[in-house]
Design an enzyme around this catalytic site. Structure first.
Site, mmCIF file in Angstrom:
data_model
loop_
_atom_site.group_PDB
_atom_site.id
_atom_site.type_symbol
_atom_site.label_atom_id
_atom_site.label_comp_id
_atom_site.label_asym_id
_atom_site.label_seq_id
_atom_site.Cartn_x
_atom_site.Cartn_y
_atom_site.Cartn_z
ATOM 1 N N GLU A 75 -10.738 -1.978 5.330
ATOM 2 C CA GLU A 75 -9.801 -2.371 6.383
ATOM 3 C C GLU A 75 -10.516 -2.802 7.652
ATOM 4 O OE1 GLU A 75 -6.875 0.843 6.562
ATOM 5 O OE2 GLU A 75 -5.335 -0.689 6.818
ATOM 6 N N GLN A 98 0.832 -1.202 0.000
ATOM 7 C CA GLN A 98 0.000 0.000 0.000
ATOM 8 C C GLN A 98 0.864 1.248 0.000
ATOM 9 O OE1 GLN A 98 -2.322 0.455 3.618
ATOM 10 N NE2 GLN A 98 -4.030 1.318 2.487
ATOM 11 N N GLY A 99 0.672 2.135 -0.962
ATOM 12 C CA GLY A 99 1.457 3.372 -1.046
ATOM 13 C C GLY A 99 0.630 4.590 -0.715
ATOM 14 N N TYR A 100 0.388 4.794 0.552
ATOM 15 C CA TYR A 100 -0.418 5.947 1.003
ATOM 16 C C TYR A 100 0.463 6.985 1.707
ATOM 17 C CZ TYR A 100 -5.122 3.990 0.180
ATOM 18 O OH TYR A 100 -6.282 3.520 -0.368
ATOM 19 N N SER A 101 0.988 6.607 2.899
ATOM 20 C CA SER A 101 1.674 7.583 3.753
ATOM 21 C C SER A 101 2.926 8.130 3.089
ATOM 22 C CB SER A 101 2.072 6.930 5.083
ATOM 23 O OG SER A 101 0.937 6.525 5.791
ATOM 24 N N ASN A 145 -4.828 7.281 17.360
ATOM 25 C CA ASN A 145 -5.946 7.382 18.300
ATOM 26 C C ASN A 145 -6.555 8.785 18.296
ATOM 27 O OD1 ASN A 145 -5.488 4.764 18.988
ATOM 28 N ND2 ASN A 145 -5.253 5.127 21.183
ATOM 29 N N SER A 196 4.372 -1.581 4.291
ATOM 30 C CA SER A 196 4.629 -2.941 4.784
ATOM 31 C C SER A 196 4.956 -3.861 3.626
ATOM 32 C CB SER A 196 3.397 -3.498 5.502
ATOM 33 O OG SER A 196 3.051 -2.673 6.575
#
Lengths: 396, 385
Positions: A251, A131-134, A376, A168
């Site tokens: 998710e 996954q290439g988000y952040s 959070n 990841s």
């Protein structure tokens, strides 16, 4: 309202449990209990072989439509699958990003050609996704992605420049789905695209990030004129945010119940250690162990409510919105409890240079639980704004 | 597996909500609170028993009840907690009727559950002067006199004990301790030798009383179960009652959270609504997590309670579910009510504003049937001993 499964579904439970018992053995025996959170770097090749074994048995992507190789399994059956998988000690799923995130995304937003191209590799355990988000400047503020996507008219391909992080399993993946800015000068949710990139290409460099556990599940991914084909965009340029948010909805799916059983395994181990070393007689630790048990029981009930009650239109119910904040906080507390139960032994490693035991690794890695997938603090904003209707945060 | 209310259960809940919004508003609750000694509104109880029939909601049809399950009971208890209903309902249904369902034989069920279905109020007395809620906390004593039994001693903290018409009393054989020697009896409240005294309490919405027995004679047909061997029956009754109380706590906790969010949106300081401050938003989000989880816990426990009453769940499973629900819901309600006062600021600590009533109810409900720490220790004993 009931907690029981139908006789038909209990039969399904016996079927998957029997298959796992017959197949999770031999060369796969060492994989039992491995590859979970904090241990995702272990045995990658063997775990890929295990994915292919699962696929051959028809046990990957069971919730997908039959026309794409799934079983059209009901929510209950998917719950049962994940419970039995975790109960059997099934290894962390190398294919979970493809099966749980990208697959549903292509089914919801992708073209038929994209489904035909990419779903079989996920279904058969032959192609893996990350996954290439952040990005360094886009963590909680995900809409601040800076990675640029520009279309090269002459070559008819998309070109990418920029950097992703916290990716990841990047080294073990064949493809990456990438959120990138298609409209130069745009900001926030607008002007983004959702792309499908092959990892094996000259324009991509991967650098592992070493975490406090000493291990590396996460990576930095650098794009320097990386590319993909014109048709490897999901939706249109500008649709990226909508597609990416759809993925985040997936998710919170059924796989979370399997996670609960991993947590149960960890709590069981803590109980065993407490009985063995006398911590079970400490009145304060007794309270905390009981509290962990209560918290886990309720986590499962929250999860069952979430799966029983989600609206068909995909809007998140209240129990869905509290879910991440609840489990991450519970799990982080479990890590500290584990160390307090072990006492002075908790400080001693299994071996040098930095060989952690399972509980130590869990304790350290759970500090990331309350950060990744929405901190959070972000979760509390979402709950307050969407579930309770309180005013939105001002944007800078 | 369908872990949510059915359409019918939703209808029961919504009907209860509408009824209580009409008949258990702030003015009605405050009128009840002011009564000295505490007395319930007989007309409201009559309406509940004739119009709603909640007093027999989970009593089997063969004994004059509606024959619904524990989840349906939960569906009316949550609105009762939400509206601070002042009523002998909890004592009658969740304590006494549960004791009869668990411990009585067919003839006794036919006689006494039919009385409750007809509107007789009842309660269960078990806790002694030391105030221990467990089975082992029974202090009052029974002895034999020919075919009859004789009760002596003190019972304290008995919900609605001064006004109930029918009593289920737990006592122990003289000289026994722990869970040995426990018996359960059912008797009319006007039995000779039985003294009853209202105990003024901080929470004025759930009256408590002290009972004393001086040579109170109970005929053999008033014995529930086997003499001296009723500890598991009493334990099961208390677990069922704890689950019912947890459901009530969910309703109260939801109400004070709703009040807090609503107030914070209206209250303006520093030129903006205080709901726009993260300090308030994050507190409210944490409370929602507690309240929704409390609802999950109570729902789970109600499912197990329903199975336990049908004989499909064992005592250990019921005990675990009861302690999960009572521990979590007690702490969640108290935390939510206390935080609600903080969010409201000064108005939250006034007598006129209803928040104080919920704050007091949250505390009395936490205490009744054992607080979080006591229920966690029960779970710890199951896991670790």
């Amino acid at each position: 309202m009931q907690l029981n499964f139908s006789a038909e579904n209990e039969q399904f439970r016996r079927e998957i449990a029997g298959w796992l018992e017959a197949n999770l053995c031999g060369e796969f025996e060492p994989l039992r209990g491995r590859g979970g959170p904090g241990d995702e770097h272990s045995y990658p090749e063997q775990r890929k072989a295990w994915e292919r074994e699962l696929a051959a048995g028809g046990w990957t992507c069971i919730g997908w439509p039959e026309s794409y190789g799934g079983r059209d399994a009901s929510i209950e059956q998917q719950v049962i699958f994940h419970e039995e998988y975790a109960r059997a000690g099934g290894p962390g799923r190398m294919g979970h990003i493809g099966e749980g995130l990208l697959g549903p995304t292509l089914l919801a937003f992708g073209s038929e050609a994209q489904r035909q191209r990419y779903l079989p590799g996920i279904r058969n355990g032959t192609e893996y996704w990350c996954q290439g988000y952040s990005e360094p400047g886009a963590g909680s503020d995900l809409a601040n992605v800076k990675t640029r996507a520009r279309f090269d008219q002459q070559r008819g391909r998309w070109l990418f420049d920029g950097q992703k992080t916290w990716t990841s399993n990047a080294l073990e993946s064949d493809f990456c789905f990438v959120l990138a800015r298609t409209e130069p000068g745009s900001s926030g949710h607008k002007g983004l695209g959702f792309f499908l990139l092959a990892m094996e290409q000259p324009g991509i460099e991967i650098r592992p990030i070493r975490q406090l556990t000493g291990t590396s599940e996460f990576n930095e991914v650098f794009f320097d004129a990386a590319e993909c084909a014109a048709e490897d965009i999901v939706g249109d340029p500008g649709d990226g945010w909508k597609v990416a948010m759809g993925v985040l909805g997936f998710e919170r799916g059924v796989s979370t119940l399997g996670q609960n059983l991993l947590f149960q395994n960890e709590l069981d181990e803590i109980v065993r250690r407490a009985k063995a070393n006398g911590a079970a007689r400490d009145p304060v630790l007794r309270q905390r162990i009981a509290d962990a048990h209560i918290g886990l029981r309720i986590l499962r009930c929250n999860c069952l409510r979430m799966l029983s009650g989600n609206a068909a239109d995909g809007t998140l119910s209240r129990e869905s919105m509290i879910y991440k904040l609840y489990w991450s906080t519970w799990h982080r507390n479990l890590g500290k409890l584990a160390m307090d139960v072990l006492g002075p032994e908790s400080e001693i490693l299994e071996d040098g240079p930095y060989q952690l035991n399972r509980l130590q690794s869990m304790y350290l890695f759970t500090r990331a639980d309350t950060i990744y997938g929405g901190t959070n603090q972000i979760q509390r904003n979402i709950i307050a704004e969407r579930a309770l209707g309180m005013p939105r945060e001002p944007r800078g | 597996m369908d872990f949510k209310f059915t359409e019918e259960q939703l209808m029961i809940r919504d009907t209860a909500e509408a009824f209580l919004a009409e008949f258990s508003g702030s003015a009605a609750v405050r009128e009840q609170m002011a009564a000295q000694p505490a007395a319930y509104d007989a007309e409201l109880w009559r309406r509940i028993c004739t119009d709603m029939y909640w007093q027999a909601i989970h009593v089997p049809e063969q004994y004059g009840g509606l024959g619904l399950g524990y989840v349906e009971l939960l569906a009316v208890l949550e609105p009762m907690g939400r509206h601070l209903l002042c009523s002998p309902f909890f004592a009658t249904v969740c304590l006494a009727a549960n004791a009869l369902l668990v411990a009585a034989d067919d003839r006794q069920k036919a006689e006494f559950l039919a009385q409750i279905a007809a509107g007789t109020t009842a309660t269960l007395a078990w806790t002694g002067a030391r105030g221990q809620w467990s089975v082992a906390g029974v202090e009052g004593v029974w002895s034999r006199s020919g075919e009859d039994f004789v009760l002596n001693g003190q019972w304290r903290f008995v919900p609605d004990g001064h006004s109930a018409q029918l009593l289920v009393i737990a006592a122990r054989e003289a000289g026994s301790d722990g869970e040995d020697g426990i018996s359960l009896f059912v008797l009319p409240a006007d039995a000779p030798g039985l003294g009853r005294e209202w105990l003024p309490a901080m929470d004025q919405t759930r009256p408590q009383a002290r009972l004393s027995c001086r040579d109170v004679v109970v005929p053999a047909r008033g014995l529930l179960g086997e003499a001296g061997r009723a500890a598991p029956l009493l334990g099961k009754t208390l677990d069922l009652a704890s689950i019912a109380l947890a459901a009530e706590q969910v309703g109260g906790a939801q109400r004070v959270l709703d009040m807090s969010v609503e107030y914070s949106r209206e209250r303006v300081q520093f030129g903006r609504s205080i709901a726009s401050f993260q300090a308030i938003k994050h507190k409210a989000a944490d409370l929602l997590l507690k309240v929704e989880s409390a609802r999950s816990a109570a729902s789970y426990a109600a499912c197990i309670a329903g199975r336990a009453l049908l004989g499909d769940a064992g005592d250990a499973e019921l005990r675990e579910a009861a302690s999960v629900a009572k521990a979590w819901c007690s702490d969640a309600y108290f935390l939510t009510a206390g935080s609600a006062i903080q969010i409201h600021g000064g108005i939250g600590v006034t007598w006129e504003y209803d928040l104080q009533l919920y704050f007091k109810r949250s505390r009395s409900s936490e205490v009744l049937l054992g607080n979080g720490a006591q229920h966690r220790e029960r779970i710890a004993a199951m896991l670790l001993d």
